[in-house]
Design a protein around this motif. Sequence first.
Motif, PDB file in Angstrom:
ATOM      1  N   GLN A 176      -5.255  48.080  51.813  1.00  0.00           N
ATOM      2  CA  GLN A 176      -3.816  48.209  52.079  1.00  0.00           C
ATOM      3  C   GLN A 176      -3.532  48.165  53.574  1.00  0.00           C
ATOM      4  O   GLN A 176      -2.543  47.579  54.009  1.00  0.00           O
ATOM      5  CB  GLN A 176      -3.295  49.532  51.490  1.00  0.00           C
ATOM      6  N   GLU A 191      -5.505  53.975  62.111  1.00  0.00           N
ATOM      7  CA  GLU A 191      -5.640  55.417  61.914  1.00  0.00           C
ATOM      8  C   GLU A 191      -4.392  55.992  61.247  1.00  0.00           C
ATOM      9  O   GLU A 191      -4.485  56.822  60.340  1.00  0.00           O
ATOM     10  CB  GLU A 191      -5.896  56.113  63.256  1.00  0.00           C
ATOM     11  N   ALA A 192      -3.235  55.511  61.704  1.00  0.00           N
ATOM     12  CA  ALA A 192      -1.993  55.996  61.103  1.00  0.00           C
ATOM     13  C   ALA A 192      -1.930  55.593  59.634  1.00  0.00           C
ATOM     14  O   ALA A 192      -1.532  56.380  58.776  1.00  0.00           O
ATOM     15  CB  ALA A 192      -0.785  55.456  61.866  1.00  0.00           C
ATOM     16  N   ALA A 193      -2.353  54.363  59.344  1.00  0.00           N
ATOM     17  CA  ALA A 193      -2.323  53.885  57.957  1.00  0.00           C
ATOM     18  C   ALA A 193      -3.271  54.713  57.089  1.00  0.00           C
ATOM     19  O   ALA A 193      -2.914  55.132  55.987  1.00  0.00           O
ATOM     20  CB  ALA A 193      -2.696  52.414  57.904  1.00  0.00           C
ATOM     21  N   LEU A 194      -4.477  54.971  57.603  1.00  0.00           N
ATOM     22  CA  LEU A 194      -5.425  55.787  56.847  1.00  0.00           C
ATOM     23  C   LEU A 194      -4.875  57.196  56.649  1.00  0.00           C
ATOM     24  O   LEU A 194      -5.047  57.799  55.592  1.00  0.00           O
ATOM     25  CB  LEU A 194      -6.774  55.856  57.577  1.00  0.00           C
ATOM     26  N   SER A 195      -4.190  57.711  57.674  1.00  0.00           N
ATOM     27  CA  SER A 195      -3.718  59.099  57.608  1.00  0.00           C
ATOM     28  C   SER A 195      -2.674  59.304  56.518  1.00  0.00           C
ATOM     29  O   SER A 195      -2.513  60.411  56.027  1.00  0.00           O
ATOM     30  CB  SER A 195      -3.171  59.558  58.963  1.00  0.00           C
ATOM     31  N   ILE A 196      -1.955  58.249  56.131  1.00  0.00           N
ATOM     32  CA  ILE A 196      -1.010  58.425  55.020  1.00  0.00           C
ATOM     33  C   ILE A 196      -1.654  58.008  53.697  1.00  0.00           C
ATOM     34  O   ILE A 196      -0.974  57.854  52.688  1.00  0.00           O
ATOM     35  CB  ILE A 196       0.332  57.684  55.233  1.00  0.00           C
ATOM     36  N   GLY A 197      -2.960  57.819  53.711  1.00  0.00           N
ATOM     37  CA  GLY A 197      -3.670  57.603  52.450  1.00  0.00           C
ATOM     38  C   GLY A 197      -3.853  56.150  52.059  1.00  0.00           C
ATOM     39  O   GLY A 197      -4.223  55.860  50.924  1.00  0.00           O
ATOM     40  N   MET A 198      -3.580  55.224  52.982  1.00  0.00           N
ATOM     41  CA  MET A 198      -3.818  53.818  52.632  1.00  0.00           C
ATOM     42  C   MET A 198      -5.317  53.551  52.548  1.00  0.00           C
ATOM     43  O   MET A 198      -6.099  54.119  53.304  1.00  0.00           O
ATOM     44  CB  MET A 198      -3.201  52.886  53.671  1.00  0.00           C
ATOM     45  N   THR A 199      -5.693  52.658  51.649  1.00  0.00           N
ATOM     46  CA  THR A 199      -7.077  52.203  51.588  1.00  0.00           C
ATOM     47  C   THR A 199      -7.266  51.159  52.681  1.00  0.00           C
ATOM     48  O   THR A 199      -6.294  50.711  53.291  1.00  0.00           O
ATOM     49  CB  THR A 199      -7.376  51.544  50.231  1.00  0.00           C
ATOM     50  N   GLN A 227      -3.057  51.977  64.903  1.00  0.00           N
ATOM     51  CA  GLN A 227      -2.322  51.477  63.743  1.00  0.00           C
ATOM     52  C   GLN A 227      -3.117  51.725  62.458  1.00  0.00           C
ATOM     53  O   GLN A 227      -2.561  52.163  61.457  1.00  0.00           O
ATOM     54  CB  GLN A 227      -2.034  49.977  63.907  1.00  0.00           C
ATOM     55  N   TYR A 279      -0.981  45.380  54.703  1.00  0.00           N
ATOM     56  CA  TYR A 279       0.396  45.780  55.018  1.00  0.00           C
ATOM     57  C   TYR A 279       0.618  46.092  56.493  1.00  0.00           C
ATOM     58  O   TYR A 279       1.744  46.099  56.968  1.00  0.00           O
ATOM     59  CB  TYR A 279       0.798  47.005  54.189  1.00  0.00           C
ATOM     60  N   ILE A 280      -0.457  46.414  57.218  1.00  0.00           N
ATOM     61  CA  ILE A 280      -0.284  46.854  58.607  1.00  0.00           C
ATOM     62  C   ILE A 280      -0.880  45.857  59.596  1.00  0.00           C
ATOM     63  O   ILE A 280      -0.195  45.377  60.501  1.00  0.00           O
ATOM     64  CB  ILE A 280      -0.938  48.247  58.822  1.00  0.00           C
TER      65      ILE A 280
END
Lengths: 216, 259
Positions: free
Chosen positions: A132, A121-129, A119, A136-137
Amino acid sequence: MGGFDWGAVWYAVPYMLQGTVVTLEISFWAMLLATLVGVVMGLISVSDLRGLKAIIRAYVYFVRGTPALVQIFLVYFALPRIGFELSSFWSGVVALAFNSAGFIAEIVRAGLQSIDAGQSEAALSIGMTSRQTILYILLPQSLRRITPPLTNEVITLIKSSSLLSVISITELTRSAQLIIAERFVPFELYAALAVYYLVIISVLSRASEYVERRLA
Amino acid sequence: MSAEPLLRIRGLSKVFGDIPVVDRVDCDVMPGEIVMVIGPSGAGKSTLLRCVNRIEIPSSGDVVVDGVNMAGEHRNGRMVADSPAATARKRRHIGMVFQRFNLFAHLSALDNVAIGPRRVLGMKPADARALAAEQLARVQLSAHMAKRPVQLSGGQQQRVAIARAMAMRPVLMLFDEPTSALDPELVGEVLAVIRALAEDGMTMLVVTHEMQFAREVGTRVLFMDAGRVLEDAPPRSFFANPQQARAKEFLRRVHAMPA
């Protein structure tokens, strides 16, 4: 053994209800404060803020490793020394919150870390800090897992508030002790006291089950 | 088409303990190229991919995407490492699709795709949702936008994941074994979506075990073993005539080459 003195129990009702109100008030404010501080500390524990993380670890280490009673005395006697002249009510609130926040920080940290690494990794992969990602996740997903241990913590806090009788706060336990001193009926009033706590905590457990279902 | 590579990898290594999982890899990928990364498990294919967008921090070497060094900036001749926030900004336009989909479990398909444009790109909620709906339509999931990941099949989940990456308008897409976790009958729908992206000219790096797909869609094959890129060739020549013994053995084992 004599008979059970129901008269003393009825006599105590108005005083113990007053004590109940104080217990609930203290617990409410302490829980509010502990949740705010504890959640923030839990979030920081999984973030990349190294300095703050070390401070929180030390804090949790202290809170876990010392008795609540000792913490209550420490807060009660320490606050005036560092310039905070609080009433015993608010000293009690701070002492309980100080204790509880450490455990809530751990609950939140464990809840966040229990979420699958994919979860994040996916968030980081779309550019989340990382902030965030947590907000958010991870946090929304851990709320349901956090609710049962958090309920336990509220229960512990309410029961620990009985320790505040030692700093002369007339909460539920001390209100019963005062009547015991007056009429010498320890068994009756401690039995009644147990029932009062049971009722408070049962109501709370029900409320928490409801919340947990809503978060499902 | 520009002559500059879109992705430049130089001397990239990733060491876990004493084991170099990725070992001094060099690779240039030109815009529009579709690079299939194949090789036995443990070869370092996924780690290589994860080093490109710094989900894994390389031990050494450089990754430059679209002219931007992923590790930091050169200032006065010195390399200054990026802050975490700067790394996050550089990741925005590199899409990644994972083996296990990794859809956000608490969000609907639509919100999975919309959350990046909304929170990372700062789009208005309505605009982010419109963009998400458009991306989901491209992967034929308009009928499933309101569903949570658990209500979707693996193939549908992976298509949502592709839409989620595409909504960020990537310049480069990384696919990490996108069909390895799927039931066999669901592989085709996901490969069809990736094929369509390839035909639209998206530059991509695909780690895959689907040899036929690699042969048909790839413009280039990297064969990796023990952290090294052993072959780098067009699919036709790689599959017909692998140079290295390790590659021949691998192809025989996956039945992509007659014994």
